[in-house]
Design an enzyme around this catalytic site. Structure first.
Site, mmCIF file in Angstrom:
data_model
loop_
_atom_site.group_PDB
_atom_site.id
_atom_site.type_symbol
_atom_site.label_atom_id
_atom_site.label_comp_id
_atom_site.label_asym_id
_atom_site.label_seq_id
_atom_site.Cartn_x
_atom_site.Cartn_y
_atom_site.Cartn_z
ATOM 1 N N ASP A 18 0.877 -1.175 0.000
ATOM 2 C CA ASP A 18 0.000 0.000 0.000
ATOM 3 C C ASP A 18 0.910 1.219 0.000
ATOM 4 O O ASP A 18 1.099 1.876 1.020
ATOM 5 C CB ASP A 18 -0.920 -0.016 1.229
HETATM 6 C C1 LIG Z 1 -1.390 5.149 1.705
HETATM 7 S S1 LIG Z 1 0.017 5.177 2.680
HETATM 8 C C2 LIG Z 1 -0.026 3.609 3.460
HETATM 9 C C3 LIG Z 1 -1.128 3.482 4.439
HETATM 10 C C4 LIG Z 1 -0.978 2.299 5.367
HETATM 11 N N1 LIG Z 1 -1.461 1.096 4.749
HETATM 12 C C5 LIG Z 1 -1.734 2.541 6.654
HETATM 13 O O1 LIG Z 1 -2.410 1.643 7.133
HETATM 14 O O2 LIG Z 1 -1.636 3.633 7.208
HETATM 15 C C6 LIG Z 1 1.314 4.979 1.528
HETATM 16 C C7 LIG Z 1 2.686 5.023 2.172
HETATM 17 O O3 LIG Z 1 3.664 4.476 1.289
HETATM 18 C C8 LIG Z 1 4.824 5.288 1.303
HETATM 19 N N2 LIG Z 1 5.520 5.033 0.024
HETATM 20 C C9 LIG Z 1 5.261 5.571 -1.190
HETATM 21 N N3 LIG Z 1 6.036 4.993 -2.130
HETATM 22 C C10 LIG Z 1 6.794 4.077 -1.496
HETATM 23 C C11 LIG Z 1 7.769 3.146 -1.937
HETATM 24 N N4 LIG Z 1 8.097 3.031 -3.224
HETATM 25 N N5 LIG Z 1 8.366 2.349 -1.014
HETATM 26 C C12 LIG Z 1 8.026 2.444 0.297
HETATM 27 N N6 LIG Z 1 7.105 3.311 0.770
HETATM 28 C C13 LIG Z 1 6.482 4.100 -0.114
HETATM 29 C C14 LIG Z 1 4.277 6.685 1.488
HETATM 30 O O4 LIG Z 1 5.270 7.566 1.957
HETATM 31 C C15 LIG Z 1 3.151 6.431 2.496
HETATM 32 O O5 LIG Z 1 3.636 6.454 3.804
#
Ligand SMILES: C[S@@+](CC[C@H](N)C(=O)[O-])C[C@H]1O[C@@H](n2cnc3c(N)ncnc32)[C@H](O)[C@@H]1O
Length: 213
Positions: free
Chosen positions: A133
């Site tokens: 996610d």
């Molecule tokens: C929608 S949030 C996740 C929500 C999480 N499932 C929750 O329960 O709160 C997406 C997260 O992924 C991170 N993110 C974005 N691209 C990423 C990547 N390529 N690798 C790791 N983290 C990433 C963002 O910074 C953000 O914190």
């Protein structure tokens, strides 16, 4: 609206803010709504689906506000959760208590970086679950570089790192036939679970894609 924290990273601007009306904590990236702490059922479902296989060791990308990780940790059978989060400031905000923390649990380790690298570092067959996610899904990307996460070459890498019967779950804000096709091409099958949600008075549907190795 009151701002709780703001940070500039290589990828843009990250803002944590509290909404005036309902007091919800909201995360935005480059001005785009990512999530809040009011409607978290799909983030939790992403974990609940993975928990059905009684997993012990899982990898979650990314941390967000911690709801997926917290749902995994509520299961006593879970021994280890590796969390890959690309934004160091978000991890720090959680460590500083600006966001309720899931990082104090000794079963959690955080890799600050891209989930693709974190998965790449894992031994083949070492994970019972991989939960993705990291973005709004393949059709509404916050970060263009994340397109590869929904494509078959990365999904094949995930499959290699899962044990037999390990579970992959992927969150998406919209239904994506390309994602379903890619998951099916790699895992042989794909279940799509629509999750009806209410977002600040609007009815929406999010999606959880699921497959087993
Ligand atoms: C929608 S949030 C996740 C929500 C999480 N499932 C929750 O329960 O709160 C997406 C997260 O992924 C991170 N993110 C974005 N691209 C990423 C990547 N390529 N690798 C790791 N983290 C990433 C963002 O910074 C953000 O914190």
């Amino acid at each position: 609206m009151s701002e709780v924290a703001r940070a500039l990273s290589e990828r843009g601007e990250l803002v944590l803010r509290r909404r005036a009306g309902d007091g919800a904590l909201e995360l935005r990236v480059n001005g785009v709504f990512v999530m809040d702490d009011r409607e978290t059922s799909s983030e939790e479902l992403l974990a609940l689906v993975a928990l059905r296989g009684s997993p012990s060791r899982l990898l979650v990308g990314g941390l967000g506000l911690g709801y997926t990780v917290r749902t995994l940790l509520a299961d006593d059978g879970v021994r280890e959760v590796v969390v890959a989060e690309i934004e160091p400031e978000l991890v720090q905000w959680m460590r500083d208590g600006l966001v309720p923390s899931v990082l104090d649990d000794p079963r959690v380790s955080v890799v600050v970086g891209d989930v693709r690298d974190a998965v790449g570092l894992e031994q083949p067959g070492s994970l019972d679950g991989i939960l993705l996610d990291v973005d709004n899904g393949p059709d509404f990307l916050v970060y263009d570089e994340n397109a590869a996460i929904y494509e078959s070459s990365f999904l094949a890498l995930c499959k290699e790192k899962l044990r037999a019967d390990g579970v992959l779950t992927v969150w998406s804000s919209s239904e994506s036939s390309a994602l379903e096709t890619a998951v099916r091409a790699v895992f042989g099958r794909c279940e799509v679970r629509p999750v009806p949600v209410e977002l600040q008075g609007r009815d929406e549907t999010y999606y959880v894609y699921q497959a087993s190795s």
